[in-house]
Design an enzyme around this catalytic site. Structure first.
Site, short mmCIF file in Angstrom:
data_model
loop_
_atom_site.label_atom_id
_atom_site.label_comp_id
_atom_site.label_asym_id
_atom_site.label_seq_id
_atom_site.Cartn_x
_atom_site.Cartn_y
_atom_site.Cartn_z
CG ASP A 180 -1.83 1.25 1.24
OD1 ASP A 180 -2.76 1.30 0.41
OD2 ASP A 180 -1.58 2.15 2.06
CD GLU A 264 -5.15 0.64 -3.62
OE1 GLU A 264 -6.38 0.62 -3.54
OE2 GLU A 264 -4.44 1.43 -2.98
CB CYS A 317 -12.87 -5.44 8.20
SG CYS A 317 -12.10 -6.32 9.59
CB CYS A 320 -14.94 -9.95 9.49
SG CYS A 320 -15.34 -8.19 9.64
CB CYS A 335 -13.72 -4.18 12.15
SG CYS A 335 -15.09 -5.11 11.42
CB CYS A 337 -18.37 -6.59 12.01
SG CYS A 337 -19.15 -8.20 11.77
CG ASP A 345 -1.15 3.63 5.44
OD1 ASP A 345 -2.18 4.00 4.86
OD2 ASP A 345 -0.29 4.42 5.87
#
Length: 386
Positions: A180, A264, A317, A320, A335, A337, A345
């Site tokens: 990244d 990316e 995330c 998950c 997160c 969740c 990063d």
């Protein structure tokens, strides 16, 4: 067949520097002459070729200038070759319209040995027509077909390329790594390694401003102004050298030690449109980072995977698959969740490393953005080998 390029600084004597400047001026004169004639003919509706211009120059123009006979004839031949490549790129829409060259800006010329090889090696090298030249660092014994001599910040450089056999793959310690890129940390790997941004230009801005201010106070056209401008150019060269050296070290490590590198597809030109961050983004060298990775992965037997620029690596995330919005000011991904807390990063780098590992029917980018049930979370962990 692969190629490897070399570029090193020349250690010229007082008598050799004017010779280099004369050859560079010869190349610039011929290039500008050909470009001017081509533009005039093109405006008149004609379609002149570079071959026609070169033939006319050799038979009718060159005999009128006796000083050209004292320099290498290879210089003007490569000047027409460069002009032809510039025109071809323009019509192929790969570059802008060819522009006239200016004295003192990117002075360069190319010569060869009329088909015979040029032997280079050690600290002393014999170049066609130029004679013996010295370099500050020793070069390996090799053979090349042509050499290019260029000037930068008052110093002359020798550059050439050689053919090398296809490199054998290096042993890989890690199968796959996600990278990244960012402004605060130049590169964050999915393994947890972080390469900070050196910010070479930002650290040199104060000194550059001082040198530019001193140069602006010199009289235009004076020798003192010329010396002051060289100091500015050398400072810019130092900044570029620091950045390139750092990028080379990172990309070489990634290509040599990782079987697959995932990055990316950044929209660098669009990012530079943000004037608040343009200077910081340009100081990172994102495009150069990707360019080096492309040929180094091929050289060392690695594969480079470029993920689509719209893949939300920072919003998902990595544990998950839950997706949420992440403004730039939030540097930690929390997160709601699964209660995992990771650096922003690092979370993005792990998502890049996991990209494409799910079954073809449901890739990572299609994970439901707001739903994170127990079944989906368990499936994501198993398929991503997390």
């Amino acid at each position: 067949m692969a190629y490897k390029a070399f570029r090193t600084k020349l250690k010229l004597s007082t008598q050799q520097k004017p010779v280099m400047a004369q050859h560079a001026g010869y190349s610039r004169w011929v290039y500008n002459w050909g470009l001017k004639l081509w533009e005039q003919a093109y405006k008149d509706g004609l379609k002149p070729s570079v071959g026609m211009l070169k033939k006319f120059f050799t038979n009718h123009v060159k005999p009128q200038y006796q000083w050209m006979n004292q320099l290498s004839s290879k210089v003007y031949q490569y000047a027409f070759i460069n002009l032809g490549e510039a025109i071809a790129r323009f019509f192929a829409k790969k570059g802008k319209s060819p522009r006239f060259k200016k004295k003192g800006k990117a002075d360069r010329f190319t010569i060869d040995n009329s088909g015979a090889p040029i032997k280079v090696g050690g600290l002393r090298h014999k170049l066609p027509f130029i004679g013996w030249v010295r370099t500050y660092e020793a070069l390996p014994e090799c053979i090349t077909k042509k050499v290019t001599i260029s000037q930068q910040a008052g110093d002359w450089y020798l550059s050439f390329h050689i053919e090398i056999p296809e490199a054998s793959p290096t042993p890989k310690s890690i199968d796959r790594v996600g990278v990244d890129l960012g402004v605060n940390a130049l590169a964050t790997l999915s393994t947890g390694a972080v390469y900070p941004n050196l910010k070479a230009y930002r650290k040199a801005k104060h000194k550059l401003a001082k040198l530019q201010r001193l140069a602006s106070r010199k009289q235009k056209g004076s020798n003192n102004r010329h010396k002051a401008n060289i100091k500015v150019a050398r400072q810019h060269r130092r900044v570029a050298s620091i950045r390139n050296d750092y990028l080379h070290k990172i990309t070489t490590y990634l290509a040599k030690n990782h079987g697959e590198v995932v990055i990316e597809d950044l929209n660098v030109s669009g990012m530079l449109a943000n004037h608040k961050l343009a200077s910081a983004i340009a100081d990172c060298g994102f495009y150069e980072f990707r360019r080096q990775l492309e040929y180094k992965c091929e050289r060392y037997g690695s594969s480079l995977v470029v993920v689509d620029r719209f893949y939300p690596s920072s919003q998902i995330c990595s544990n998950c698959g839950y997706r949420q919005k992440m403004p730039l000011k939030e540097r930690v991904y929390i997160c709601p969740c699964c209660n995992v807390s990771r650096d922003r990063d690092l979370n993005a780098a792990i998502n890049l490393s996991n990209w494409g590992r799910l079954d073809p029917g449901k890739p990572v980018e299609q994970v439901p953005p707001t739903v994170c049930d127990e079944t989906g979370s368990k499936r994501f962990k198993q398929l991503c080998l997390f």
